[in-house]
Design a protein around this motif. Structure first.
Motif, short mmCIF file in Angstrom:
data_model
loop_
_atom_site.label_atom_id
_atom_site.label_comp_id
_atom_site.label_asym_id
_atom_site.label_seq_id
_atom_site.Cartn_x
_atom_site.Cartn_y
_atom_site.Cartn_z
N LEU A 84 -8.53 0.50 -1.57
CA LEU A 84 -7.27 0.81 -0.88
C LEU A 84 -7.41 1.91 0.16
N ASN A 85 -8.62 2.12 0.68
CA ASN A 85 -8.78 3.16 1.71
C ASN A 85 -7.93 2.78 2.93
N THR A 86 -7.22 3.78 3.45
CA THR A 86 -6.29 3.53 4.56
C THR A 86 -7.02 3.13 5.83
N GLU A 87 -8.27 3.57 5.97
CA GLU A 87 -9.01 3.27 7.20
C GLU A 87 -9.18 1.76 7.39
N ALA A 88 -9.54 1.07 6.31
CA ALA A 88 -9.70 -0.39 6.39
C ALA A 88 -8.90 -1.00 5.24
N PRO A 89 -7.62 -1.29 5.48
CA PRO A 89 -6.75 -1.70 4.36
C PRO A 89 -6.84 -3.17 3.98
N ASN A 90 -7.99 -3.81 4.22
CA ASN A 90 -8.07 -5.24 3.95
C ASN A 90 -8.17 -5.59 2.47
N GLY A 91 -8.14 -4.59 1.60
CA GLY A 91 -8.05 -4.85 0.16
C GLY A 91 -6.76 -5.60 -0.16
N ILE A 92 -5.72 -5.33 0.64
CA ILE A 92 -4.44 -6.02 0.44
C ILE A 92 -4.61 -7.53 0.70
N GLN A 93 -5.43 -7.85 1.68
CA GLN A 93 -5.65 -9.26 2.02
C GLN A 93 -6.58 -9.94 1.01
N ASN A 94 -7.72 -9.30 0.76
CA ASN A 94 -8.77 -9.99 0.01
C ASN A 94 -8.72 -9.79 -1.50
N GLN A 95 -8.33 -8.60 -1.94
CA GLN A 95 -8.38 -8.35 -3.38
C GLN A 95 -6.99 -8.37 -4.03
N PHE A 96 -5.94 -8.45 -3.21
CA PHE A 96 -4.58 -8.51 -3.76
C PHE A 96 -3.90 -9.85 -3.45
N GLY B 130 -5.45 8.62 4.49
CA GLY B 130 -4.75 8.35 3.22
C GLY B 130 -5.27 9.21 2.09
N PRO B 131 -4.95 8.92 0.87
CA PRO B 131 -4.09 7.85 0.38
C PRO B 131 -2.64 8.03 0.87
N VAL B 132 -2.00 6.93 1.17
CA VAL B 132 -0.69 6.89 1.84
C VAL B 132 -0.84 7.68 3.15
N ASN B 133 -0.29 8.91 3.21
CA ASN B 133 -0.52 9.71 4.42
C ASN B 133 -0.96 11.12 4.04
N LEU C 203 -8.80 -0.63 -13.43
CA LEU C 203 -9.34 -0.61 -12.08
C LEU C 203 -10.40 0.48 -11.96
N SER C 204 -11.29 0.32 -10.99
CA SER C 204 -12.32 1.36 -10.75
C SER C 204 -11.64 2.69 -10.45
N ASP C 205 -12.29 3.77 -10.82
CA ASP C 205 -11.74 5.10 -10.51
C ASP C 205 -11.75 5.31 -9.00
N GLY C 206 -10.69 5.90 -8.51
CA GLY C 206 -10.65 6.29 -7.09
C GLY C 206 -10.50 5.13 -6.12
N VAL C 207 -9.79 4.08 -6.54
CA VAL C 207 -9.64 2.92 -5.63
C VAL C 207 -8.93 3.30 -4.34
N GLU C 208 -8.10 4.35 -4.40
CA GLU C 208 -7.31 4.73 -3.22
C GLU C 208 -8.19 5.18 -2.04
N ALA C 209 -9.44 5.57 -2.33
CA ALA C 209 -10.33 6.02 -1.24
C ALA C 209 -11.49 5.06 -1.03
#
Lengths: 418, 293
Positions: A186-198, B242-245, A239-245
């Motif tokens: 879920l890193n904001t730089e490349a948010p394609n996790g929404i497309q491919n993993q969600f 991120g995360p978020v902003n 989920l893996s730790d730290g998915v947000e980054a």
């Protein structure tokens, strides 16, 4: 003749020769720049060999500008903004709407028509306002990768096929091993996790993010269930730790290192994973479906698309190059090399030398139907990013309910579609 | 051409290459960006409409922009303060007479290392270090410093601090080297005179070292302010804002406006605001330099 007159004559003759030579050179020495990320992902020298075939055929030289995906994206976007895009560009479906709207890429429908090209052989065309702007050259499916050793250690006997079975498997993996069950980068730089993993989960159960071509996130029961399903996985520590980054590559690294039981990823990574982790015992499986769904599954696909820059001065030659890349023989060869499925429906790649897992992925691909609702969507990356942010806010408890989360995302998406 | 006119024009001839370069690389892009900021949207829109300052009003009303400004201020102020303290301490260590020249040379090379790396190398290295399965978390769990893994870059509570830490690490050597050069230029007579007056180490530091370094320190702070304000690569490659902003700064906000939302006029507006802030600092810097002369 005076000295002054002699000098003038020499200068005039030189100028005439230069102009003449330039004219000859421009007729014979057309060079097209081809900017893409494919060269980096294919075996060394493979793309150069393919484009050299076109040069031999036509006399038009192709200069490859190969960089990793993220760099290519930035360079193409900068080129679109400044009118300095390479003549032929590798495109991702999610960029097409914006570049076509900017008039940075050329209308391929007009070029195909002018050239008398039979487009019925193309498996897909990405359109903007009814005209084609990108042609998918090869397609990559995103099946479920399964680490069989982790499943065995956790006591999971069968690869899960439904959401309930998958959650049960996650519980066993969490209880009996030190590994993560699933990952959504879920890193904001490349948010394609929404497309491919969600979203891949939604599409596998026949769901959709759109309604009549517009955002359809609210009053979407399956999507709401999926969001809550992911929240449950997050809260239970599956989920893996730290998915947000995490980036997609971080997820692949976790899987390669045997720390992740399941991941959804492109089959383009198969060769790399096999090479870097030869002992990893893994397989492909279809995406788990919602418990009450027994229809056909939509399989997330990404593609290597191709287009022509509007600023290209040799569009005719560029179109000829695209036709060459889409010809059955070349397209089949490229598909075989890239572990992908051909963009020309008449191409017949010889996959006999490909990994047996690839053939398994091909079966999964044939059992379902290809789908990616972000292809051709306006500011597709920003759509993913806004959903990404809302999902994290919901995970963290900042958003009270799934309906609020989806309503906030819907509002952001509607602004992009209007 | 008469000799008088030729004499007058000659200096401009010498300046011409520089003037042409500055026009192409500096003046024209800046004027274009300012111009872009005055239209509804450029590039993505082939027929932009002049909207005056309304983009500025929109940006200044945007809560996301102010969040980015807040994060930028935290990032800049903490980075500068830490750069100053660490740079000063290391410079004092390297300037001490208690270490041999060889030892000081080794430490000088080690301390200066972070400055040698590019932003991408720094980002990748720190992403691995701060990973939940990385080295730092290994030691945190080994020494029971936390009951669970710390998600440095993934937690909205500490991501900004983590990114700031990375920036501090990458930027202190510039201070260290500059301050060390300043320290070596201070006359030993001043310390001897202070010692004769009964000054201890602390008094010597506050009464001699700091006043003597003052011009260097002010220049460093102003330059670092401008550089850190514009820091983009490090943040983008670690968290993407991120995360978020949670780590969104003005530079990442501008990038997203331009390259993912394709709102080039809004991106230009943000860039012009940043330019104004940097210009103000630049004016102070030039004035300070002139005053020193």
């Amino acid at each position: 003749m005076t000295s002054w007159m002699k000098k003038c004559l020499v200068v005039a003759a030189s100028a005439a020769m230069t102009v003449g030579m330039t004219a000859i050179a421009s007729a014979d020495d057309v060079t097209l720049e081809f900017q893409q990320w494919w060269g980096v992902e294919l075996p060394d020298g493979a793309l150069q060999e393919i484009v050299d075939g076109f040069t031999q055929e036509s006399g038009v030289a192709i200069e490859l500008l190969s960089n990793p995906y993220a760099d290519t994206k930035t360079q193409v976007a900068a080129g679109a903004a400044t009118g300095t895009m390479a003549d032929v560009v590798g495109l991702d479906g999610s960029w097409v709407y914006d570049f076509a709207k900017q008039e940075a890429i050329a209308n391929l429908s007009e070029l195909m028509e002018a050239d008398g090209y039979d487009d019925s052989q193309l498996s897909d065309q990405i359109k903007y306002e009814g005209s084609t702007y990108m042609i998918p050259v090869v397609n990559f499916a995103y099946p479920l990768y399964v680490n069989l050793d982790i499943l065995e250690e956790a006591g999971v006997e069968e690869i899960p096929t439904t959401w309930t079975e998958f959650m049960d498997a996650c519980a066993k993996i969490s209880e009996n091993t030190d590994y993560a069950a699933y990952c959504i980068p879920l890193n904001t730089e490349a948010p394609n996790g929404i497309q491919n993993q969600f979203s891949s989960w939604l599409w596998a159960s026949g769901g959709s993010l759109l309604k009549d071509g517009k955002p359809g996130l609210t009053d979407n029961e399956l999507l709401a269930n999926l969001v809550d399903y992911f929240k449950e996985m997050k809260e239970n520590g599956y989920l893996s730790d730290g998915v947000e980054a995490m980036h997609e590559q971080d997820m692949v690294n976790e899987f390669e290192n045997g720390r992740l039981a399941f991941m959804v990823d492109g089959i383009s990574h198969l060769t790399t994973i096999k090479k870097e982790s030869p002992d990893l015992n893994f397989t492909y499986a279809p995406m788990p479906k919602a418990d009450d769904y027994d229809g056909k599954s939509g399989l997330d696909v990404a593609c290597w698309g191709i287009g022509i820059a509007e600023n290209c001065e040799h569009k005719e030659e560029a179109m000829a190059f695209i036709e060459y890349m889409m010809s059955p023989e070349v397209n089949a060869k490229l598909s075989q090399l890239a572990n992908a499925f051909p963009g020309n429906s008449t191409a017949e790649p010889d996959y006999s030398e490909n990994d047996e897992l690839f053939l398994k992925a091909f079966e999964i691909f044939q059992d379902g139907y290809a789908i990616n609702e972000f292809t051709g969507a306006p500011t597709a990356e920003d759509l993913m990013r806004s959903m990404n942010e809302q999902l994290i806010l919901y995970f963290d408890g900042d958003t009270a309910s799934v309906d609020d989360m989806l309503a906030a995302t819907q509002e952001a998406w509607e602004a992009a579609y209007n | 051409m008469n000799a008088k006119l030729k004499k007058k024009l000659t200096p401009y001839g010498y300046l011409l290459p520089t003037i042409i370069l500055m026009m192409i690389l500096l003046v024209i892009p800046i004027v274009m960006v300012i111009d872009y900021s005055l239209y509804d949207n450029v590039i993505a829109n082939k027929n932009p409409v002049f909207v005056g300052l309304s983009n500025y009003a929109a940006v200044l009303k945007d809560s996301a922009f102010w969040t980015a400004v807040g994060h930028t201020l935290f990032f800049v102020i903490v980075s500068i303060a830490a750069h100053m303290i660490i740079g000063m301490v290391f410079a004092l260590i390297l300037n001490t007479r208690y270490l041999s020249t060889r030892t000081k040379g080794i430490f000088r090379a080690i301390y200066a290392l972070p400055w040698m790396f590019t932003a991408s190398v720094i980002a990748i290295t720190w992403r691995m270090l701060l990973d939940p399965n990385g080295v730092l978390n290994y030691f945190i769990l080994l020494f029971h410093l936390s009951p669970e893994k710390v998600t440095f870059l993934a937690s909205r509570d500490i991501a900004l601090q983590s990114v700031t830490l990375i920036n501090i690490w990458s930027g202190y050597p510039f201070y260290m080297i500059s301050i060390l050069a300043g320290l070596q230029g201070i006359s030993p007579d001043l310390y001897e005179a202070a010692a004769l007056d009964g000054a201890d180490a602390v008094h010597s530091f506050t009464g001699v070292t700091i006043p003597q370094l003052r011009p260097i320190l002010i220049s460093l702070i102003m330059l670092d302010f401008v550089w850190t304000l514009q820091q983009f690569a490090l943040i983008w490659m670690t968290t993407g804002g991120g995360p978020v902003n949670a780590t969104e700064t003005v530079s990442t906000w501008i990038y997203k406006q331009g390259f993912t939302k394709f709102q080039y006029s809004m991106a230009s507006t943000g860039a012009v605001i940043l330019l104004i802030v940097c210009t103000i600092i630049g004016i102070f810097y030039v004035r300070h330099q002139k005053a020193e002369e």
